[in-house]
Write a protein that holds these residues in place. Structure first.
Motif, PDB file in Angstrom:
ATOM      1  N   MET A   1      82.646  16.837  75.406  1.00 18.77           N
ATOM      2  CA  MET A   1      81.579  17.763  75.083  1.00 18.77           C
ATOM      3  C   MET A   1      80.318  16.967  74.747  1.00 18.77           C
ATOM      4  O   MET A   1      80.347  16.012  73.992  1.00 18.77           O
ATOM      5  CB  MET A   1      81.994  18.628  73.897  1.00 18.77           C
ATOM      6  CG  MET A   1      80.969  19.653  73.535  1.00 18.77           C
ATOM      7  SD  MET A   1      81.575  20.849  72.343  1.00 18.77           S
ATOM      8  CE  MET A   1      80.992  20.122  70.845  1.00 18.77           C
ATOM      9  N   MET A   2      79.203  17.369  75.317  1.00 17.40           N
ATOM     10  CA  MET A   2      77.937  16.701  75.070  1.00 17.40           C
ATOM     11  C   MET A   2      77.158  17.471  73.998  1.00 17.40           C
ATOM     12  O   MET A   2      77.069  18.692  74.045  1.00 17.40           O
ATOM     13  CB  MET A   2      77.121  16.644  76.347  1.00 17.40           C
ATOM     14  CG  MET A   2      75.834  15.880  76.194  1.00 17.40           C
ATOM     15  SD  MET A   2      75.069  15.473  77.758  1.00 17.40           S
ATOM     16  CE  MET A   2      74.122  16.932  78.086  1.00 17.40           C
ATOM     17  N   GLU A   3      76.614  16.746  73.039  1.00 15.72           N
ATOM     18  CA  GLU A   3      75.801  17.365  71.995  1.00 15.72           C
ATOM     19  C   GLU A   3      74.417  16.740  72.004  1.00 15.72           C
ATOM     20  O   GLU A   3      74.255  15.565  72.324  1.00 15.72           O
ATOM     21  CB  GLU A   3      76.429  17.131  70.624  1.00 15.72           C
ATOM     22  CG  GLU A   3      77.722  17.876  70.430  1.00 15.72           C
ATOM     23  CD  GLU A   3      78.249  17.715  69.016  1.00 15.72           C
ATOM     24  OE1 GLU A   3      77.447  17.582  68.076  1.00 15.72           O
ATOM     25  OE2 GLU A   3      79.480  17.733  68.874  1.00 15.72           O
ATOM     26  N   PHE A   4      73.431  17.538  71.644  1.00 18.99           N
ATOM     27  CA  PHE A   4      72.077  17.026  71.486  1.00 18.99           C
ATOM     28  C   PHE A   4      71.364  17.858  70.442  1.00 18.99           C
ATOM     29  O   PHE A   4      71.795  18.953  70.099  1.00 18.99           O
ATOM     30  CB  PHE A   4      71.306  17.002  72.813  1.00 18.99           C
ATOM     31  CG  PHE A   4      71.156  18.341  73.468  1.00 18.99           C
ATOM     32  CD1 PHE A   4      70.022  19.100  73.255  1.00 18.99           C
ATOM     33  CD2 PHE A   4      72.136  18.842  74.309  1.00 18.99           C
ATOM     34  CE1 PHE A   4      69.878  20.333  73.857  1.00 18.99           C
ATOM     35  CE2 PHE A   4      71.996  20.075  74.922  1.00 18.99           C
ATOM     36  CZ  PHE A   4      70.860  20.819  74.696  1.00 18.99           C
ATOM     37  N   GLU A   5      70.284  17.337  69.953  1.00 18.42           N
ATOM     38  CA  GLU A   5      69.538  17.994  68.886  1.00 18.42           C
ATOM     39  C   GLU A   5      68.115  18.250  69.344  1.00 18.42           C
ATOM     40  O   GLU A   5      67.474  17.374  69.919  1.00 18.42           O
ATOM     41  CB  GLU A   5      69.519  17.075  67.654  1.00 18.42           C
ATOM     42  CG  GLU A   5      68.763  17.627  66.483  1.00 18.42           C
ATOM     43  CD  GLU A   5      68.809  16.696  65.285  1.00 18.42           C
ATOM     44  OE1 GLU A   5      67.728  16.374  64.768  1.00 18.42           O
ATOM     45  OE2 GLU A   5      69.910  16.291  64.896  1.00 18.42           O
ATOM     46  N   LEU A   6      67.626  19.465  69.116  1.00 14.40           N
ATOM     47  CA  LEU A   6      66.237  19.805  69.382  1.00 14.40           C
ATOM     48  C   LEU A   6      65.504  19.848  68.052  1.00 14.40           C
ATOM     49  O   LEU A   6      65.983  20.446  67.092  1.00 14.40           O
ATOM     50  CB  LEU A   6      66.134  21.176  70.063  1.00 14.40           C
ATOM     51  CG  LEU A   6      66.780  21.311  71.432  1.00 14.40           C
ATOM     52  CD1 LEU A   6      66.663  22.746  71.917  1.00 14.40           C
ATOM     53  CD2 LEU A   6      66.141  20.369  72.423  1.00 14.40           C
ATOM     54  N   ARG A   7      64.352  19.214  68.011  1.00 15.25           N
ATOM     55  CA  ARG A   7      63.533  19.215  66.798  1.00 15.25           C
ATOM     56  C   ARG A   7      62.156  19.746  67.137  1.00 15.25           C
ATOM     57  O   ARG A   7      61.616  19.457  68.200  1.00 15.25           O
ATOM     58  CB  ARG A   7      63.422  17.801  66.238  1.00 15.25           C
ATOM     59  CG  ARG A   7      64.762  17.238  65.795  1.00 15.25           C
ATOM     60  CD  ARG A   7      64.659  15.799  65.388  1.00 15.25           C
ATOM     61  NE  ARG A   7      63.860  15.693  64.168  1.00 15.25           N
ATOM     62  CZ  ARG A   7      63.354  14.544  63.724  1.00 15.25           C
ATOM     63  NH1 ARG A   7      63.569  13.429  64.375  1.00 15.25           N
ATOM     64  NH2 ARG A   7      62.646  14.521  62.627  1.00 15.25           N
ATOM     65  N   VAL A   8      61.577  20.517  66.215  1.00 16.36           N
ATOM     66  CA  VAL A   8      60.256  21.106  66.425  1.00 16.36           C
ATOM     67  C   VAL A   8      59.213  20.223  65.746  1.00 16.36           C
ATOM     68  O   VAL A   8      59.294  19.960  64.544  1.00 16.36           O
ATOM     69  CB  VAL A   8      60.202  22.548  65.868  1.00 16.36           C
ATOM     70  CG1 VAL A   8      58.808  23.123  66.025  1.00 16.36           C
ATOM     71  CG2 VAL A   8      61.233  23.423  66.568  1.00 16.36           C
ATOM     72  N   PHE A   9      58.236  19.788  66.539  1.00 16.43           N
ATOM     73  CA  PHE A   9      57.159  18.927  66.059  1.00 16.43           C
ATOM     74  C   PHE A   9      55.882  19.749  65.935  1.00 16.43           C
ATOM     75  O   PHE A   9      55.498  20.457  66.865  1.00 16.43           O
ATOM     76  CB  PHE A   9      56.944  17.773  67.048  1.00 16.43           C
ATOM     77  CG  PHE A   9      55.866  16.823  66.643  1.00 16.43           C
ATOM     78  CD1 PHE A   9      56.085  15.892  65.643  1.00 16.43           C
ATOM     79  CD2 PHE A   9      54.628  16.855  67.267  1.00 16.43           C
ATOM     80  CE1 PHE A   9      55.088  15.002  65.275  1.00 16.43           C
ATOM     81  CE2 PHE A   9      53.631  15.970  66.899  1.00 16.43           C
ATOM     82  CZ  PHE A   9      53.855  15.049  65.905  1.00 16.43           C
ATOM     83  N   ASP A  10      55.239  19.670  64.770  1.00 19.08           N
ATOM     84  CA  ASP A  10      53.971  20.355  64.518  1.00 19.08           C
ATOM     85  C   ASP A  10      52.845  19.397  64.874  1.00 19.08           C
ATOM     86  O   ASP A  10      52.619  18.407  64.176  1.00 19.08           O
ATOM     87  CB  ASP A  10      53.896  20.769  63.046  1.00 19.08           C
ATOM     88  CG  ASP A  10      52.650  21.568  62.711  1.00 19.08           C
ATOM     89  OD1 ASP A  10      51.645  21.484  63.449  1.00 19.08           O
ATOM     90  OD2 ASP A  10      52.676  22.274  61.692  1.00 19.08           O
ATOM     91  N   SER A  11      52.143  19.655  65.960  1.00 19.10           N
ATOM     92  CA  SER A  11      51.097  18.732  66.421  1.00 19.10           C
ATOM     93  C   SER A  11      49.872  18.722  65.514  1.00 19.10           C
ATOM     94  O   SER A  11      49.081  17.789  65.558  1.00 19.10           O
ATOM     95  CB  SER A  11      50.691  19.061  67.858  1.00 19.10           C
ATOM     96  OG  SER A  11      50.179  20.364  67.951  1.00 19.10           O
TER      97      SER A  11
END
Length: 66
Positions: A1-11
């Motif tokens: 199983m592949m896992e990844f993380e999405l992060r929100v960047f405030d420009s």
């Protein structure tokens, strides 16, 4: 199983948003329904999802996914 993380960047601030309640607020969702996930639609639009199946959009001109 592949896992990844999405992060929100405030420009505007130059920082990542680590608080799930803040993400819910930015998307116009009620944080009492609890954060579920960050998702990307086929057209690249970023959405925030809650545990009840609702979702909301965040401002794509300001917030980026990294």
């Amino acid at each position: 199983m592949m896992e990844f993380e999405l992060r929100v960047f405030d420009s505007q601030t130059g920082e990542y948003i680590e608080d799930n309640d803040q993400l819910m607020e930015l998307a116009g969702l009620d944080s009492r329904l609890r954060f579920e996930a960050i998702a990307i639609q086929n057209d690249g639009t970023v959405i925030i999802c809650d545990k009840c199946g609702n979702f909301g959009y965040i401002d794509s001109s300001r917030y980026k996914i990294n």
